[in-house]
Write an enzyme that holds these catalytic residues in place. Sequence first.
Site, PDB file in Angstrom:
ATOM      1  N   HIS A 138      39.640  40.918  46.951  1.00 11.06           N
ATOM      2  CA  HIS A 138      38.240  41.196  47.303  1.00 11.06           C
ATOM      3  C   HIS A 138      37.364  40.723  46.154  1.00 11.06           C
ATOM      4  CE1 HIS A 138      39.422  44.533  44.758  1.00 11.06           C
ATOM      5  NE2 HIS A 138      38.125  44.794  44.549  1.00 11.06           N
TER       6      HIS A 138
ATOM      7  N   HIS B 149      32.798  32.652  40.620  1.00 12.52           N
ATOM      8  CA  HIS B 149      33.474  32.120  41.811  1.00 12.52           C
ATOM      9  C   HIS B 149      34.942  31.789  41.557  1.00 12.52           C
ATOM     10  CE1 HIS B 149      29.373  31.983  43.290  1.00 12.52           C
ATOM     11  NE2 HIS B 149      29.911  31.992  44.499  1.00 12.52           N
TER      12      HIS B 149
ATOM     13  N   HIS C 264      39.177  39.479  42.825  1.00 12.96           N
ATOM     14  CA  HIS C 264      40.379  39.951  42.140  1.00 12.96           C
ATOM     15  C   HIS C 264      41.196  40.816  43.089  1.00 12.96           C
ATOM     16  CE1 HIS C 264      38.790  44.111  40.524  1.00 12.96           C
ATOM     17  NE2 HIS C 264      38.264  43.824  41.687  1.00 12.96           N
TER      18      HIS C 264
ATOM     19  N   HIS D 147      33.373  40.937  43.836  1.00  8.42           N
ATOM     20  CA  HIS D 147      32.231  41.715  43.382  1.00  8.42           C
ATOM     21  C   HIS D 147      31.144  40.780  42.871  1.00  8.42           C
ATOM     22  CE1 HIS D 147      34.447  45.495  43.481  1.00  8.42           C
ATOM     23  NE2 HIS D 147      35.453  44.872  42.890  1.00  8.42           N
TER      24      HIS D 147
ATOM     25  N   GLU E 194      30.295  46.626  38.269  1.00 10.66           N
ATOM     26  CA  GLU E 194      31.089  46.075  39.367  1.00 10.66           C
ATOM     27  C   GLU E 194      30.374  46.270  40.703  1.00 10.66           C
ATOM     28  OE1 GLU E 194      35.524  46.581  39.350  1.00 10.66           O
ATOM     29  OE2 GLU E 194      35.075  47.826  41.091  1.00 10.66           O
TER      30      GLU E 194
ATOM     31  N   CYS F 178      41.665  48.394  46.698  1.00 16.29           N
ATOM     32  CA  CYS F 178      41.511  47.304  45.724  1.00 16.29           C
ATOM     33  C   CYS F 178      42.811  46.554  45.431  1.00 16.29           C
ATOM     34  CB  CYS F 178      40.886  47.811  44.430  1.00 16.29           C
ATOM     35  SG  CYS F 178      39.173  48.332  44.660  1.00 16.29           S
TER      36      CYS F 178
END
Length: 149
Positions: free
Chosen positions: A29, A75, A16, A31, A136, A25
């Site tokens: 990137h 994904h 995201h 998680h 996260e 952020c």
Amino acid sequence: MDIIRITKQFTFETGHALYGYDGKCRNVHGHSYKLSVTVIGVPIKDSDDVKLGMVIDFGDLKKIVKEEVVDPFDHATVFNKNTPHIELAKELQDRGHKVILANYQPTSENMVIDFAAKISARLPQNIQLHSLKLRETETAYAEWHAADN
């Protein structure tokens, strides 16, 4: 009364970006999310029911969460559809990438609200969503509790 909470955990990988954010952020990137889903209900007491003693079959809960959250988000890259990231999203989709355009900024807080609505809508009438915990990272998570809403 015999009210019981049961929890099932799930993992999925999602990318995201937070448009307009003033930190790292804002960049795309990902998680390794860990989602804990807790439901509450009374174990089945009907001795003729194959699910005797269960609040809900863990397999049934797994099916709901996989269909509503894990399979779509795993994904995938999530963008707020009301931001300039829409251009990047289109480019990624055109190249065959899995993209979700959300009606919200894709923070853990907003994602857990979205997941709560999707899971709650699929649960049997006698089962209530009690809480969700979306981890996260190892040190950061968002929680949703029905009692707070």
